[in-house]
Write a protein that holds these residues in place. Sequence first.
Motif, PDB file in Angstrom:
ATOM      1  N   ASP A 269       8.147 -15.219   2.861  1.00  0.00           N
ATOM      2  CA  ASP A 269       9.139 -14.198   2.545  1.00  0.00           C
ATOM      3  C   ASP A 269       8.573 -13.308   1.431  1.00  0.00           C
ATOM      4  N   GLN A 270       8.529 -11.997   1.681  1.00  0.00           N
ATOM      5  CA  GLN A 270       7.987 -11.054   0.704  1.00  0.00           C
ATOM      6  C   GLN A 270       9.107 -10.091   0.304  1.00  0.00           C
ATOM      7  N   GLN A 271       9.439 -10.169  -0.958  1.00  0.00           N
ATOM      8  CA  GLN A 271      10.559  -9.415  -1.511  1.00  0.00           C
ATOM      9  C   GLN A 271      10.004  -8.262  -2.344  1.00  0.00           C
ATOM     10  N   VAL A 272      10.364  -7.041  -1.940  1.00  0.00           N
ATOM     11  CA  VAL A 272       9.889  -5.831  -2.637  1.00  0.00           C
ATOM     12  C   VAL A 272      11.055  -5.245  -3.431  1.00  0.00           C
ATOM     13  N   VAL A 273      10.865  -5.166  -4.743  1.00  0.00           N
ATOM     14  CA  VAL A 273      11.941  -4.706  -5.635  1.00  0.00           C
ATOM     15  C   VAL A 273      11.514  -3.403  -6.297  1.00  0.00           C
ATOM     16  N   ASN A 274      12.355  -2.372  -6.184  1.00  0.00           N
ATOM     17  CA  ASN A 274      12.108  -1.101  -6.881  1.00  0.00           C
ATOM     18  C   ASN A 274      12.641  -1.239  -8.307  1.00  0.00           C
ATOM     19  N   THR A 275      11.711  -1.389  -9.252  1.00  0.00           N
ATOM     20  CA  THR A 275      12.103  -1.551 -10.661  1.00  0.00           C
ATOM     21  C   THR A 275      12.072  -0.233 -11.425  1.00  0.00           C
ATOM     22  N   GLY A 276      11.721   0.853 -10.717  1.00  0.00           N
ATOM     23  CA  GLY A 276      11.594   2.146 -11.383  1.00  0.00           C
ATOM     24  C   GLY A 276      12.859   2.965 -11.326  1.00  0.00           C
ATOM     25  N   THR A 277      12.686   4.257 -11.505  1.00  0.00           N
ATOM     26  CA  THR A 277      13.835   5.172 -11.553  1.00  0.00           C
ATOM     27  C   THR A 277      13.800   6.192 -10.425  1.00  0.00           C
ATOM     28  N   THR A 278      12.781   6.123  -9.554  1.00  0.00           N
ATOM     29  CA  THR A 278      12.656   7.085  -8.436  1.00  0.00           C
ATOM     30  C   THR A 278      12.510   6.335  -7.121  1.00  0.00           C
ATOM     31  N   PRO A 279      12.985   6.934  -6.035  1.00  0.00           N
ATOM     32  CA  PRO A 279      12.801   6.308  -4.722  1.00  0.00           C
ATOM     33  C   PRO A 279      11.301   6.248  -4.369  1.00  0.00           C
ATOM     34  N   LEU A 280      10.903   5.168  -3.685  1.00  0.00           N
ATOM     35  CA  LEU A 280       9.499   4.975  -3.307  1.00  0.00           C
ATOM     36  C   LEU A 280       9.406   4.583  -1.832  1.00  0.00           C
ATOM     37  N   LYS A 281       8.271   4.901  -1.212  1.00  0.00           N
ATOM     38  CA  LYS A 281       8.064   4.612   0.222  1.00  0.00           C
ATOM     39  C   LYS A 281       6.781   3.787   0.403  1.00  0.00           C
ATOM     40  N   PRO A 282       6.808   2.526   0.075  1.00  0.00           N
ATOM     41  CA  PRO A 282       5.611   1.700   0.241  1.00  0.00           C
ATOM     42  C   PRO A 282       5.494   1.151   1.668  1.00  0.00           C
ATOM     43  N   SER A 283       4.355   0.590   1.948  1.00  0.00           N
ATOM     44  CA  SER A 283       4.122  -0.175   3.173  1.00  0.00           C
ATOM     45  C   SER A 283       3.661  -1.569   2.784  1.00  0.00           C
ATOM     46  N   LEU A 284       4.068  -2.559   3.561  1.00  0.00           N
ATOM     47  CA  LEU A 284       3.630  -3.930   3.336  1.00  0.00           C
ATOM     48  C   LEU A 284       2.561  -4.273   4.366  1.00  0.00           C
ATOM     49  N   TYR A 285       1.475  -4.888   3.934  1.00  0.00           N
ATOM     50  CA  TYR A 285       0.433  -5.285   4.882  1.00  0.00           C
ATOM     51  C   TYR A 285       0.197  -6.788   4.789  1.00  0.00           C
ATOM     52  N   VAL A 286      -0.137  -7.365   5.923  1.00  0.00           N
ATOM     53  CA  VAL A 286      -0.581  -8.763   6.006  1.00  0.00           C
ATOM     54  C   VAL A 286      -1.897  -8.741   6.766  1.00  0.00           C
ATOM     55  N   GLU A 287      -2.877  -9.522   6.320  1.00  0.00           N
ATOM     56  CA  GLU A 287      -4.183  -9.478   6.962  1.00  0.00           C
ATOM     57  C   GLU A 287      -4.925 -10.790   6.832  1.00  0.00           C
ATOM     58  N   LEU A 288      -5.859 -10.969   7.747  1.00  0.00           N
ATOM     59  CA  LEU A 288      -6.779 -12.100   7.736  1.00  0.00           C
ATOM     60  C   LEU A 288      -8.177 -11.551   7.513  1.00  0.00           C
TER      61      LEU A 288
ATOM     62  N   SER B  85       0.854  -1.188   0.000  1.00  0.00           N
ATOM     63  CA  SER B  85       0.000   0.000   0.000  1.00  0.00           C
ATOM     64  C   SER B  85       0.889   1.236   0.000  1.00  0.00           C
ATOM     65  N   GLY B  86       0.255   2.397  -0.129  1.00  0.00           N
ATOM     66  CA  GLY B  86       1.013   3.642  -0.174  1.00  0.00           C
ATOM     67  C   GLY B  86       1.127   4.188  -1.580  1.00  0.00           C
ATOM     68  N   GLY B  87       0.495   3.530  -2.524  1.00  0.00           N
ATOM     69  CA  GLY B  87       0.536   3.967  -3.909  1.00  0.00           C
ATOM     70  C   GLY B  87      -0.121   2.917  -4.788  1.00  0.00           C
ATOM     71  N   ASP B  88      -0.010   3.097  -6.092  1.00  0.00           N
ATOM     72  CA  ASP B  88      -0.592   2.134  -7.013  1.00  0.00           C
ATOM     73  C   ASP B  88       0.395   0.987  -7.203  1.00  0.00           C
ATOM     74  N   PHE B  89       0.558   0.207  -6.111  1.00  0.00           N
ATOM     75  CA  PHE B  89       1.547  -0.863  -6.083  1.00  0.00           C
ATOM     76  C   PHE B  89       0.843  -2.222  -6.094  1.00  0.00           C
ATOM     77  N   PRO B  90       1.591  -3.327  -6.304  1.00  0.00           N
ATOM     78  CA  PRO B  90       0.980  -4.661  -6.299  1.00  0.00           C
ATOM     79  C   PRO B  90       0.305  -4.962  -4.955  1.00  0.00           C
ATOM     80  N   ASN B  91      -0.934  -5.392  -5.021  1.00  0.00           N
ATOM     81  CA  ASN B  91      -1.663  -5.737  -3.792  1.00  0.00           C
ATOM     82  C   ASN B  91      -2.446  -7.027  -4.008  1.00  0.00           C
ATOM     83  N   HIS B  92      -3.350  -7.336  -3.100  1.00  0.00           N
ATOM     84  CA  HIS B  92      -4.040  -8.626  -3.146  1.00  0.00           C
ATOM     85  C   HIS B  92      -5.086  -8.712  -4.262  1.00  0.00           C
TER      86      HIS B  92
END
Length: 559
Positions: A190-209, A133-140
């Motif tokens: 294990d959740q691996q977050v890779v910045n594939t772009g050209t600018t720094p990003l500040k995402p958050s990772l969430y886990v939920e039930l 979360s924190g942007g238009d990033f990969p989510n569930h």
Amino acid sequence: MDIKRSVLWVIFVVSLVMLFDNWQRHTGHPSMFFPSPTVQQTASPATTTPGEQTADTSAATPGAPATPGTAQVAKAERVTVKTDVFDADFSTQGATLSRLELLKEGDTKQPDMYVTLFDNTATHKYLARSGLSGGDFPNHDDIFTRVPGPTSLADGQNTLQIKFESADKGGLKLVKTYTFTRGSYLIDVDQQVVNTGTTPLKPSLYVELVRDSEPVETPRFSHTFIGPAVYTDQHHFQKMTFGDIDKGKADFATQADNGWIAMIQHYFASAWIPPQGKDRNYYVQKLDSTLYRVGAQMPLGTIAPGQTVNVDAKLFAGPVEEKMLAAIAPGLDLVKDYGWVTIIARPLFWLLEKIHSYLGNWGWSIIALTLLIKAVFFPLSAASYRSMAKMKEITPRMQALRERFKGDPQKMNSALMELYKTEKVNPLGGCLPVVIQIPVFISLYWVLLSSVEMRGAPWIGWIHDLSQQDPFYILPVLMAGSMFIQTRLNPTPPDPVQAKMMMFMPLAFSVMFFFFPAGLVLYYVVNNVLSITQQYYITRMMGQRKTKKISAPVVPPKQ
């Protein structure tokens, strides 16, 4: 004795009320005490809809579930995974664990005892999911691709890895690796977050039930907790019902750098355990009229272009066995819910487990524990039965005094007190020892009701599962008979109406015991038989002493 009768009447009335309330819930009617979680139909707090962003994307809440029928749902595929303890399905939409069957719960027991914990059908939804979360990033809601590899744990293989990769989205790529271990209900994620772009990003990772409010099967006339829980070292274990969430009364820690989240039901639970020492925000929300979620959101800081950040969380899904849970994470064994009697129930279960380690049979272990508890409380019980025996002896004289002074309550009470003093009888003597033992008996009730170890555990002969009701109702009939005998041993109330009601009480209580788990009824039967034996012995001994005292020769005084 009047006070003891008052206590018994209170217990009787409360039992009838609870019996009626449990019957109401069992037949689908609303409870008088436990609010229905589906009463409120309002929407949950504002969440990020798939494809949208909040004004402050750095603090965006994880997305709400995708609407069924969207294009992404149509593209989702199912990946079936099998180990020695799990038969699971992953959905490629979000790489979400969408079905999980616990195989080990039925392997040495009845085949129909397999439990489906996670599920995603038209009638039941229970998921373990995660995303960014924190942007238009990969989510569930996004479609992931499974990396080719085995999906079954082969003979001689100790671990199995299932890997999913998302497409680049918003400059980030999310890679999830689930590691299953033989014989374990704990899954490494294990959740691996890779910045594939050209600018720094500040995402958050969430886990939920995510779970609906659909109730699970529990013993009739018994209420067990179902709902989410949050644990932190500072605030400890905080559980909340779906009704609490409906009313906005869910009370839990929202920030910590430790702890876990869980979804609890009778005998089983699931829990996300984020890495300790990493800041996270906890949230509990209602998504729609029957769907709820509990989650943890972890800021990942600034990820530079080309940089990779790993978050290794753990996902538990299985039976609530205290020893196993305590070894996984601090406080996780608290998901075994004993309610307000936890302080007494936990030592009792520890003792029961120790006895079982020697006897190897939970039925005989229950009997042995009951014997041990009876032995500990023997002095108190003996004092109670002696007092009751004395009260039974003077009951005719008490009744005569009541008749004599029935128009003058003050004189009647004065005469009764004088009788107690003369005969050295304490009217509270039979009541207080019983009251002291009540918390222990209630605690043992919750131990037997909450322990998954009873599930599928046989005793002897016709009892093949101590967590289910007696198939031939032999134990409940013995229970009713033992209660009737106890009533006959107690002093008869002076009021004829009360006397008839006391005789009716065993029948009223027996209605509940016909539907209670066999392990519970076994405990009460053994306890009653021991109480009858003890009471009969003490009453008989007192009668023999009285006879000897009366028949003793009178020695004339010396001249």
